[in-house]
Design an enzyme around this catalytic site. Structure first.
Site, PDB file in Angstrom:
ATOM      1  N   GLY A  31      -7.104  -4.108  -2.923  1.00 39.24           N
ATOM      2  CA  GLY A  31      -8.163  -3.472  -3.764  1.00 39.24           C
ATOM      3  C   GLY A  31      -7.719  -2.349  -4.405  1.00 39.24           C
ATOM      4  N   HIS A  34      -6.580  -1.674 -10.912  1.00 40.13           N
ATOM      5  CA  HIS A  34      -6.108  -1.065 -11.951  1.00 40.13           C
ATOM      6  C   HIS A  34      -5.820  -2.089 -13.010  1.00 40.13           C
ATOM      7  CE1 HIS A  34      -2.274  -1.813 -10.353  1.00 40.13           C
ATOM      8  NE2 HIS A  34      -2.314  -0.822  -9.345  1.00 40.13           N
ATOM      9  N   GLY A  36      -3.107  -3.371 -13.564  1.00 41.97           N
ATOM     10  CA  GLY A  36      -2.047  -4.122 -13.295  1.00 41.97           C
ATOM     11  C   GLY A  36      -2.809  -5.201 -12.489  1.00 41.97           C
ATOM     12  N   HIS A  37      -3.528  -5.010 -11.609  1.00 42.66           N
ATOM     13  CA  HIS A  37      -4.204  -6.173 -11.044  1.00 42.66           C
ATOM     14  C   HIS A  37      -4.865  -7.011 -11.733  1.00 42.66           C
ATOM     15  CE1 HIS A  37      -4.469  -2.796  -7.538  1.00 42.66           C
ATOM     16  NE2 HIS A  37      -3.872  -3.992  -6.857  1.00 42.66           N
ATOM     17  N   GLN A  61       0.617  -4.102   7.932  1.00 43.70           N
ATOM     18  CA  GLN A  61       1.729  -3.866   7.097  1.00 43.70           C
ATOM     19  C   GLN A  61       1.957  -2.319   6.913  1.00 43.70           C
ATOM     20  OE1 GLN A  61       0.077  -5.980   3.523  1.00 43.70           O
ATOM     21  NE2 GLN A  61       0.780  -4.308   2.338  1.00 43.70           N
ATOM     22  N   GLY A 147       3.016  -9.108  -8.298  1.00 43.55           N
ATOM     23  CA  GLY A 147       3.627  -8.429  -9.319  1.00 43.55           C
ATOM     24  C   GLY A 147       5.057  -7.824  -9.039  1.00 43.55           C
ATOM     25  N   ASP A 150       6.254  -4.752  -6.903  1.00 44.37           N
ATOM     26  CA  ASP A 150       6.607  -5.052  -5.712  1.00 44.37           C
ATOM     27  C   ASP A 150       7.712  -6.166  -5.517  1.00 44.37           C
ATOM     28  OD1 ASP A 150       4.749  -3.103  -4.008  1.00 44.37           O
ATOM     29  OD2 ASP A 150       3.553  -4.297  -5.508  1.00 44.37           O
ATOM     30  N   ARG A 187      -1.952   3.847  -5.342  1.00 46.05           N
ATOM     31  CA  ARG A 187      -1.478   5.111  -4.610  1.00 46.05           C
ATOM     32  C   ARG A 187      -1.223   6.372  -5.783  1.00 46.05           C
ATOM     33  NH1 ARG A 187       1.480   1.472  -0.839  1.00 46.05           N
ATOM     34  NH2 ARG A 187       0.655   2.011   1.339  1.00 46.05           N
TER      35      ARG A 187
HETATM   36  P1  AMP Z   1      -1.632  -4.148  -4.037  1.00 43.86           P
HETATM   37  O1  AMP Z   1      -3.188  -4.000  -4.144  1.00 43.86           O
HETATM   38  O2  AMP Z   1      -1.143  -2.856  -4.445  1.00 43.86           O
HETATM   39  O3  AMP Z   1      -1.169  -4.592  -2.585  1.00 43.86           O
HETATM   40  O4  AMP Z   1      -1.290  -5.081  -5.216  1.00 43.86           O
HETATM   41  C1  AMP Z   1      -1.876  -6.426  -5.364  1.00 43.86           C
HETATM   42  C2  AMP Z   1      -0.782  -7.079  -6.346  1.00 43.86           C
HETATM   43  O5  AMP Z   1      -0.661  -6.327  -7.692  1.00 43.86           O
HETATM   44  C3  AMP Z   1       0.776  -7.104  -5.710  1.00 43.86           C
HETATM   45  O6  AMP Z   1       1.313  -8.603  -5.950  1.00 43.86           O
HETATM   46  C4  AMP Z   1       1.362  -5.921  -6.503  1.00 43.86           C
HETATM   47  O7  AMP Z   1       2.690  -6.239  -6.874  1.00 43.86           O
HETATM   48  C5  AMP Z   1       0.504  -6.148  -7.862  1.00 43.86           C
HETATM   49  N1  AMP Z   1       0.595  -4.804  -8.672  1.00 43.86           N
HETATM   50  C6  AMP Z   1       0.606  -3.739  -8.254  1.00 43.86           C
HETATM   51  N2  AMP Z   1       0.676  -2.799  -9.111  1.00 43.86           N
HETATM   52  C7  AMP Z   1       1.250  -3.449 -10.340  1.00 43.86           C
HETATM   53  C8  AMP Z   1       1.692  -3.082 -11.631  1.00 43.86           C
HETATM   54  N3  AMP Z   1       1.712  -1.863 -11.861  1.00 43.86           N
HETATM   55  N4  AMP Z   1       2.322  -4.097 -12.346  1.00 43.86           N
HETATM   56  C9  AMP Z   1       2.293  -5.337 -11.939  1.00 43.86           C
HETATM   57  N5  AMP Z   1       1.793  -5.734 -10.610  1.00 43.86           N
HETATM   58  C10 AMP Z   1       1.169  -4.624  -9.673  1.00 43.86           C
END
Ligand code: AMP
Length: 287
Positions: A31, A34, A36-37, A61, A147, A150, A187
């Site tokens: 959640g 942004h 990216g999501h 985690q 993404g 990670d 973050r």
């Molecule tokens: P998170 O909510 O941070 O656990 O991320 C969820 C998914 O979004 C994971 O597969 C991350 O790798 C991907 N993700 C987060 N930030 C980015 C970004 N800047 N560019 C591409 N993928 C992202």
């Protein structure tokens, strides 16, 4: 878009969709969305008939001294952003539903979790693979999108899927960056204005390394030492690791080649940020 909380409702929905012969793409997230999501969601929409986004801040985690309790949340905003990205189902399970008091099972991928973030965050990837395995079983997706940001997580998930013979195609999305190059991350919301400016040194270090490699320098130790200097020059930024690894095995490399990934982790103030890039001569900076 529909929001589903109970695990059983999610599984029933998937069962009906699959019975109709339709395909499902899953985007697992924690959640606080942004761009990216949202890019991952749009990619998922191109892959399958139905898109499920899971939103679950997975306690398993997080280490005991990590940021679980202050992890940013905004469900209303997230729901709006998911809807805008053509998501069909926003799946928001509860902690109790995901982990009953007698929950006793862990999925652990050995080897590639011993390095980089796995080394710095004991138990982290076990938490990731356990929750992703549960999501795969609850939702039964044909595709799952992760993404490249990670990078190690992506490798660990791919390995788990191969090792456990899951019939799921794992699709990677390149790193999505802010205009100035900072990799987007939930973050980043922790950063003060000054920290935000300092955080850019990670991207600058990546760009520098790519330029050096393009100029013919392939000594990993040399480039790592140079970018260590670049990052160390910024007060308040503390390096967790700088590594050059093989993109498949994640083992350290002495000589940089087209299989190499440069991976960085650093703490900017109290915020831990990661970034990485493929060291391909013709790839875009930062991806
Ligand atoms: P998170 O909510 O941070 O656990 O991320 C969820 C998914 O979004 C994971 O597969 C991350 O790798 C991907 N993700 C987060 N930030 C980015 C970004 N800047 N560019 C591409 N993928 C992202």
């Amino acid at each position: 878009m529909q929001i589903i909380h109970p695990l059983a409702d999610m599984t029933n929905w998937s069962r009906e969709v699959i019975a109709k012969g339709e395909t499902i793409a899953l985007v697992p997230t924690m959640g606080y969305f942004h761009e990216g999501h949202m890019s991952l969601m749009r990619l998922a929409d191109q892959l399958a008939d139905q898109v499920v986004v899971s939103l679950f801040v997975n306690a398993l985690q997080f280490g005991p001294s990590e940021d679980l309790s202050r992890y940013p949340r905004n469900l209303d905003r997230d729901a709006m952003m998911a809807e805008k990205s053509n998501v069909d189902i926003l799946f928001i399970p509860t902690d109790d539903d995901m982990y009953s008091p007698d929950f006793n099972t862990r999925i652990r991928v050995d080897g590639i979790t011993d390095t980089l973030c796995g080394k710095q965050r004991p138990g982290h990837f076990e938490g990731v693979t356990t929750v992703v395995a549960k999501l795969f079983n609850i939702i039964k997706p044909h595709y799952a999108v992760f993404g490249q940001k990670d990078f190690q997580q992506l490798s660990v998930i791919r390995k788990m899927v191969r090792d456990l013979n899951w019939d799921i195609t794992i699709v990677a999305h390149p790193i999505v960056r802010e205009e100035d190059g900072l990799a987007m991350s939930s973050r980043n919301a922790y950063l003060t204005g000054e920290e935000r400016r300092k955080a850019l040194c990670l991207f600058k270090a990546i760009q520098y390394a790519k330029t050096r490699f393009a100029d013919g320098v392939n000594d990993a130790s040399l480039i790592k030492a140079e970018i260590r200097d670049i990052i160390s020059a910024i007060s308040g930024v503390n390096i967790d690791y700088i590594a050059v690894v093989d993109k498949n095995t994640l083992s350290d490399q002495e000589m940089i080649d087209s299989q190499s990934v440069l991976a960085l982790a650093a703490r900017v103030g109290t915020t831990r940020l990661i970034d990485n890039c493929f060291m391909e001569k013709d790839s875009e900076a930062g991806n």
